[in-house]
Motif scaffolding. Sequence first.
Motif, PDB file in Angstrom:
ATOM      1  N   VAL A  31       0.827  -1.208   0.000  1.00 54.70           N
ATOM      2  CA  VAL A  31       0.000   0.000   0.000  1.00 54.70           C
ATOM      3  C   VAL A  31       0.860   1.256   0.000  1.00 54.70           C
ATOM      4  CG1 VAL A  31      -1.681   1.371   1.309  1.00 54.70           C
ATOM      5  CG2 VAL A  31      -1.988  -1.094   1.090  1.00 54.70           C
ATOM      6  N   TYR A  32       1.816   1.328   0.907  1.00 56.79           N
ATOM      7  CA  TYR A  32       2.574   2.562   1.128  1.00 56.79           C
ATOM      8  C   TYR A  32       4.016   2.524   0.629  1.00 56.79           C
ATOM      9  CZ  TYR A  32      -1.401   3.519   4.152  1.00 56.79           C
ATOM     10  OH  TYR A  32      -2.672   3.709   4.643  1.00 56.79           O
ATOM     11  N   LEU A  48       0.103   1.540  -3.708  1.00 49.67           N
ATOM     12  CA  LEU A  48      -1.132   1.951  -4.367  1.00 49.67           C
ATOM     13  C   LEU A  48      -0.962   3.401  -4.787  1.00 49.67           C
ATOM     14  CD1 LEU A  48      -3.843   0.543  -1.907  1.00 49.67           C
ATOM     15  CD2 LEU A  48      -3.069  -0.445  -4.069  1.00 49.67           C
ATOM     16  N   LEU A  49      -1.760   3.831  -5.752  1.00 49.00           N
ATOM     17  CA  LEU A  49      -1.789   5.241  -6.118  1.00 49.00           C
ATOM     18  C   LEU A  49      -2.486   6.036  -5.020  1.00 49.00           C
ATOM     19  CD1 LEU A  49      -2.996   4.917  -9.816  1.00 49.00           C
ATOM     20  CD2 LEU A  49      -0.727   5.650  -9.074  1.00 49.00           C
ATOM     21  N   TRP A 123      -8.349   0.437  -5.860  1.00 51.60           N
ATOM     22  CA  TRP A 123      -8.030   0.775  -4.470  1.00 51.60           C
ATOM     23  C   TRP A 123      -6.941   1.841  -4.433  1.00 51.60           C
ATOM     24  CZ3 TRP A 123     -11.192  -0.429  -0.814  1.00 51.60           C
ATOM     25  CH2 TRP A 123     -11.848  -1.656  -0.780  1.00 51.60           C
ATOM     26  N   CYS A 124      -7.082   2.805  -3.535  1.00 49.20           N
ATOM     27  CA  CYS A 124      -6.077   3.851  -3.333  1.00 49.20           C
ATOM     28  C   CYS A 124      -5.600   3.816  -1.886  1.00 49.20           C
ATOM     29  CB  CYS A 124      -6.661   5.220  -3.676  1.00 49.20           C
ATOM     30  SG  CYS A 124      -7.071   5.381  -5.431  1.00 49.20           S
ATOM     31  N   LYS A 125      -4.590   4.609  -1.567  1.00 47.91           N
ATOM     32  CA  LYS A 125      -3.946   4.585  -0.248  1.00 47.91           C
ATOM     33  C   LYS A 125      -4.815   5.076   0.894  1.00 47.91           C
ATOM     34  CE  LYS A 125       0.663   5.582  -2.032  1.00 47.91           C
ATOM     35  NZ  LYS A 125       1.745   6.557  -2.068  1.00 47.91           N
ATOM     36  N   GLU A 126      -5.668   6.046   0.654  1.00 48.09           N
ATOM     37  CA  GLU A 126      -6.233   6.842   1.729  1.00 48.09           C
ATOM     38  C   GLU A 126      -7.383   6.195   2.501  1.00 48.09           C
ATOM     39  OE1 GLU A 126      -4.355   9.374  -1.348  1.00 48.09           O
ATOM     40  OE2 GLU A 126      -5.960   7.911  -1.470  1.00 48.09           O
ATOM     41  N   ALA A 133     -12.275   2.791   8.841  1.00 50.55           N
ATOM     42  CA  ALA A 133     -12.397   1.436   8.295  1.00 50.55           C
ATOM     43  C   ALA A 133     -12.640   1.475   6.784  1.00 50.55           C
ATOM     44  CB  ALA A 133     -13.534   0.682   8.979  1.00 50.55           C
ATOM     45  N   TYR A 134     -12.934   2.657   6.254  1.00 48.62           N
ATOM     46  CA  TYR A 134     -13.193   2.822   4.822  1.00 48.62           C
ATOM     47  C   TYR A 134     -11.943   3.324   4.100  1.00 48.62           C
ATOM     48  CZ  TYR A 134     -18.196   2.030   5.201  1.00 48.62           C
ATOM     49  OH  TYR A 134     -19.429   1.458   5.389  1.00 48.62           O
ATOM     50  N   ARG A 135     -11.807   2.890   2.857  1.00 52.11           N
ATOM     51  CA  ARG A 135     -10.681   3.294   2.016  1.00 52.11           C
ATOM     52  C   ARG A 135     -11.213   3.922   0.732  1.00 52.11           C
ATOM     53  NH1 ARG A 135      -9.100   1.955   6.343  1.00 52.11           N
ATOM     54  NH2 ARG A 135      -7.230   0.773   6.818  1.00 52.11           N
ATOM     55  N   VAL A 136     -10.397   4.771   0.130  1.00 54.56           N
ATOM     56  CA  VAL A 136     -10.753   5.442  -1.125  1.00 54.56           C
ATOM     57  C   VAL A 136     -10.548   4.482  -2.290  1.00 54.56           C
ATOM     58  CG1 VAL A 136     -10.043   7.290  -2.727  1.00 54.56           C
ATOM     59  CG2 VAL A 136     -10.228   7.751  -0.267  1.00 54.56           C
TER      60      VAL A 136
END
Length: 177
Positions: A31-32, A48-49, A123-126, A133-136
């Motif tokens: 991810v990072y 991830l972007l 899926w993105c990093k944020e 618990a939610y991701r962008v």
Amino acid sequence: KFVHQGKIKYVAKKPFMHTVSWDDIAKAEAVYGNRTVRIGSRLFRVSLLSGAEADPSSFITSSTASDNKGAGSEWNELVYRVNVGVPTDGAATNQGGKQVGLNWWNFTNTDIVVGSGNGSYTWCKETLVYNPAYRVARGGASLSGFYEATSSSIVTSYGWRPCLTLISDEELEDSLY
């Protein structure tokens, strides 16, 4: 292949994998940029972007294009610029803003798997301010789509589009000491 903020980045044109959760990508440390891979003689960080204006993102389901929740993200600055249908007017809901600058390439939504198809949501990093618990996720129904899902969601429409950042010789030398 892009040069972004002084780094060479390779972004998968299509999702590398679908039916994968953000949590699974995180378990693989992808991810990072904590995971590295060697391709030939080169070493890359896998991530991830970025897809939002900040981490955590202040996106909520009532956010609109004028809120520009994707401002400055790698999705907006890189992916927008290789698509034939770049956002130009900023009018679409949850769009994340309009493209600034010229197109670099002309891939269709089908070419990059946006609009429909397995992994069309990237899926993105944020995380999100209102619920960590939610991701962008970006893409989905349109290039400029801005969505969220729980990090454990596993559905065919969500996918992993890795970003490989070349580790420079200077970075390698610094890590040896």
